[in-house]
Motif scaffolding. Structure first.
Motif, PDB file in Angstrom:
ATOM      1  N   GLY A  13       0.826  -1.211   0.000  1.00 22.10           N
ATOM      2  CA  GLY A  13       0.000   0.000   0.000  1.00 22.10           C
ATOM      3  C   GLY A  13       0.851   1.247   0.000  1.00 22.10           C
ATOM      4  O   GLY A  13       0.614   2.192  -0.757  1.00 22.10           O
ATOM      5  N   MET A  14       1.873   1.260   0.845  1.00 20.36           N
ATOM      6  CA  MET A  14       2.776   2.408   0.919  1.00 20.36           C
ATOM      7  C   MET A  14       3.567   2.549  -0.388  1.00 20.36           C
ATOM      8  O   MET A  14       3.747   3.644  -0.904  1.00 20.36           O
ATOM      9  N   TYR A  15       4.007   1.431  -0.921  1.00 20.38           N
ATOM     10  CA  TYR A  15       4.747   1.433  -2.187  1.00 20.38           C
ATOM     11  C   TYR A  15       3.899   2.045  -3.298  1.00 20.38           C
ATOM     12  O   TYR A  15       4.362   2.895  -4.048  1.00 20.38           O
ATOM     13  N   ASN A  16       2.634   1.617  -3.418  1.00 16.68           N
ATOM     14  CA  ASN A  16       1.749   2.133  -4.461  1.00 16.68           C
ATOM     15  C   ASN A  16       1.483   3.627  -4.276  1.00 16.68           C
ATOM     16  O   ASN A  16       1.394   4.361  -5.251  1.00 16.68           O
ATOM     17  N   ARG A  17       1.343   4.082  -3.019  1.00 16.69           N
ATOM     18  CA  ARG A  17       1.133   5.509  -2.781  1.00 16.69           C
ATOM     19  C   ARG A  17       2.347   6.309  -3.240  1.00 16.69           C
ATOM     20  O   ARG A  17       2.218   7.353  -3.865  1.00 16.69           O
ATOM     21  N   HIS A  18       3.544   5.796  -2.941  1.00 14.89           N
ATOM     22  CA  HIS A  18       4.764   6.490  -3.377  1.00 14.89           C
ATOM     23  C   HIS A  18       4.876   6.485  -4.900  1.00 14.89           C
ATOM     24  O   HIS A  18       5.267   7.480  -5.505  1.00 14.89           O
ATOM     25  N   LEU A  19       4.528   5.372  -5.507  1.00 10.44           N
ATOM     26  CA  LEU A  19       4.568   5.277  -6.965  1.00 10.44           C
ATOM     27  C   LEU A  19       3.596   6.265  -7.599  1.00 10.44           C
ATOM     28  O   LEU A  19       3.938   6.965  -8.562  1.00 10.44           O
ATOM     29  N   GLU A  21       2.504   9.044  -6.259  1.00  8.44           N
ATOM     30  CA  GLU A  21       3.030  10.389  -6.029  1.00  8.44           C
ATOM     31  C   GLU A  21       4.145  10.719  -7.015  1.00  8.44           C
ATOM     32  O   GLU A  21       4.209  11.825  -7.557  1.00  8.44           O
ATOM     33  N   MET A  22       5.013   9.745  -7.304  1.00 11.90           N
ATOM     34  CA  MET A  22       6.096   9.978  -8.280  1.00 11.90           C
ATOM     35  C   MET A  22       5.521  10.234  -9.673  1.00 11.90           C
ATOM     36  O   MET A  22       5.997  11.097 -10.401  1.00 11.90           O
ATOM     37  N   ARG A  23       4.471   9.496 -10.044  1.00  6.40           N
ATOM     38  CA  ARG A  23       3.843   9.717 -11.356  1.00  6.40           C
ATOM     39  C   ARG A  23       3.265  11.125 -11.451  1.00  6.40           C
ATOM     40  O   ARG A  23       3.392  11.804 -12.457  1.00  6.40           O
ATOM     41  N   ARG A  24       2.586  11.572 -10.368  1.00 11.83           N
ATOM     42  CA  ARG A  24       2.012  12.922 -10.373  1.00 11.83           C
ATOM     43  C   ARG A  24       3.107  13.973 -10.494  1.00 11.83           C
ATOM     44  O   ARG A  24       2.977  14.938 -11.241  1.00 11.83           O
ATOM     45  N   LEU A  25       4.208  13.790  -9.766  1.00 14.89           N
ATOM     46  CA  LEU A  25       5.318  14.744  -9.850  1.00 14.89           C
ATOM     47  C   LEU A  25       5.928  14.772 -11.254  1.00 14.89           C
ATOM     48  O   LEU A  25       6.255  15.838 -11.770  1.00 14.89           O
ATOM     49  N   LEU A  26       6.068  13.605 -11.872  1.00 16.47           N
ATOM     50  CA  LEU A  26       6.617  13.556 -13.226  1.00 16.47           C
ATOM     51  C   LEU A  26       5.701  14.266 -14.219  1.00 16.47           C
ATOM     52  O   LEU A  26       6.168  14.920 -15.146  1.00 16.47           O
ATOM     53  N   GLN A  27       4.388  14.147 -14.018  1.00 16.40           N
ATOM     54  CA  GLN A  27       3.456  14.831 -14.910  1.00 16.40           C
ATOM     55  C   GLN A  27       3.549  16.340 -14.741  1.00 16.40           C
ATOM     56  O   GLN A  27       3.397  17.083 -15.696  1.00 16.40           O
ATOM     57  N   VAL A  28       3.794  16.806 -13.529  1.00 12.94           N
ATOM     58  CA  VAL A  28       3.947  18.236 -13.289  1.00 12.94           C
ATOM     59  C   VAL A  28       5.239  18.728 -13.945  1.00 12.94           C
ATOM     60  O   VAL A  28       5.270  19.776 -14.579  1.00 12.94           O
ATOM     61  N   LEU A  29       6.308  17.941 -13.808  1.00 15.86           N
ATOM     62  CA  LEU A  29       7.591  18.337 -14.379  1.00 15.86           C
ATOM     63  C   LEU A  29       7.594  18.277 -15.899  1.00 15.86           C
ATOM     64  O   LEU A  29       8.261  19.064 -16.552  1.00 15.86           O
ATOM     65  N   ASP A  30       6.860  17.308 -16.470  1.00 12.55           N
ATOM     66  CA  ASP A  30       6.808  17.151 -17.919  1.00 12.55           C
ATOM     67  C   ASP A  30       5.368  17.291 -18.388  1.00 12.55           C
ATOM     68  O   ASP A  30       4.621  16.320 -18.420  1.00 12.55           O
ATOM     69  N   THR A  33       3.547  14.847 -20.921  1.00 13.14           N
ATOM     70  CA  THR A  33       3.302  13.456 -20.609  1.00 13.14           C
ATOM     71  C   THR A  33       1.961  13.048 -21.202  1.00 13.14           C
ATOM     72  O   THR A  33       0.958  13.704 -21.003  1.00 13.14           O
ATOM     73  N   LEU A  34       1.963  11.939 -21.941  1.00  9.01           N
ATOM     74  CA  LEU A  34       0.755  11.497 -22.620  1.00  9.01           C
ATOM     75  C   LEU A  34      -0.111  10.584 -21.764  1.00  9.01           C
ATOM     76  O   LEU A  34      -1.313  10.600 -21.860  1.00  9.01           O
ATOM     77  N   ALA A  35       0.497   9.733 -20.960  1.00  6.56           N
ATOM     78  CA  ALA A  35      -0.293   8.663 -20.361  1.00  6.56           C
ATOM     79  C   ALA A  35      -0.247   8.672 -18.848  1.00  6.56           C
ATOM     80  O   ALA A  35       0.688   9.144 -18.244  1.00  6.56           O
ATOM     81  N   GLU A  36      -1.298   8.113 -18.299  1.00  6.13           N
ATOM     82  CA  GLU A  36      -1.408   7.933 -16.854  1.00  6.13           C
ATOM     83  C   GLU A  36      -1.943   6.526 -16.633  1.00  6.13           C
ATOM     84  O   GLU A  36      -2.979   6.155 -17.162  1.00  6.13           O
ATOM     85  N   ASP A  37      -1.212   5.730 -15.889  1.00  2.65           N
ATOM     86  CA  ASP A  37      -1.653   4.376 -15.588  1.00  2.65           C
ATOM     87  C   ASP A  37      -2.617   4.428 -14.427  1.00  2.65           C
ATOM     88  O   ASP A  37      -2.463   5.225 -13.534  1.00  2.65           O
ATOM     89  N   GLU A  38      -3.578   3.542 -14.438  1.00  2.00           N
ATOM     90  CA  GLU A  38      -4.512   3.462 -13.338  1.00  2.00           C
ATOM     91  C   GLU A  38      -4.566   2.024 -12.868  1.00  2.00           C
ATOM     92  O   GLU A  38      -4.721   1.118 -13.656  1.00  2.00           O
ATOM     93  N   GLY A  39      -4.454   1.828 -11.593  1.00  3.75           N
ATOM     94  CA  GLY A  39      -4.523   0.492 -11.037  1.00  3.75           C
ATOM     95  C   GLY A  39      -3.181  -0.196 -11.072  1.00  3.75           C
ATOM     96  O   GLY A  39      -2.186   0.348 -11.525  1.00  3.75           O
ATOM     97  N   GLY A  40      -3.157  -1.432 -10.582  1.00  6.78           N
ATOM     98  CA  GLY A  40      -1.915  -2.175 -10.499  1.00  6.78           C
ATOM     99  C   GLY A  40      -1.495  -2.808 -11.800  1.00  6.78           C
ATOM    100  O   GLY A  40      -0.319  -3.007 -12.047  1.00  6.78           O
ATOM    101  N   LEU A  41      -2.440  -3.204 -12.636  1.00  6.11           N
ATOM    102  CA  LEU A  41      -2.111  -3.848 -13.898  1.00  6.11           C
ATOM    103  C   LEU A  41      -2.032  -2.798 -14.994  1.00  6.11           C
ATOM    104  O   LEU A  41      -2.945  -2.014 -15.181  1.00  6.11           O
TER     105      LEU A  41
END
Length: 148
Positions: A13-19, A21-30, A33-41
């Motif tokens: 759960g903590m790992y997914n929250r950090h992941l 958060e990193m995706r959101r930060l990358l989208q802000v920086l770039d 960015t075209l894609a956003e993954d949703e869910g674990g798969l």
């Protein structure tokens, strides 16, 4: 040293929250960015640009075209796929299981230069290809009320 991805995280759960958060930060920086993954798969996707199009290619091996759902809402595409598990071989002792089954969803934000009314999709040999033609800029004429 252990290789990345060999062990599962102790606190998923903590790992997914950090992941996330990193995706959101990358989208802000770039902002491009075209894609956003949703869910674990996730569905692996490549995107490339030609002079006249932006093309998205998603790997969907073993998936029937009838279970692929692509929905466009404005400049956002949502790709949903239900990949059903194949029955396991009776009496077999499995050594390794790496293929993923279940519901996959991918949300893709299209750049402004795409003509969203002209999108088209093709599915061949396990690859979903979405072709997004670029639109042309249109000059808008300014009129003053009462003047002709």
């Amino acid at each position: 040293m252990p290789r990345s991805g060999v062990k599962k995280p102790l606190f998923p759960g903590m790992y997914n929250r950090h992941l996330d958060e990193m995706r959101r930060l990358l989208q802000v920086l770039d902002p491009h960015t075209l894609a956003e993954d949703e869910g674990g798969l996730t569905v692996p996707m490549d995107s490339f640009e030609t002079e006249s199009t932006i093309v998205l290619e998603l790997d969907l091996p073993g998936v029937d075209a009838s279970v692929i759902n692509v929905v466009q809402r404005g400049m956002v595409l949502q790709i949903e796929v239900e990949k059903r598990a194949e029955p396991r071989q009776e009496g077999a002792r499995y050594i390794c299981l790496e293929r993923h089954f279940g519901r996959f969803r991918r949300t893709v934000r299209l750049p402004d230069q795409v003509d969203s009314s002209q999108l088209r999709a093709e599915y061949q040999r396990g690859v979903l290809r979405i072709i997004c033609p670029k639109g042309r800029e249109r000059r808008i004429v300014i009129k003053e009320p009462g003047c002709e």
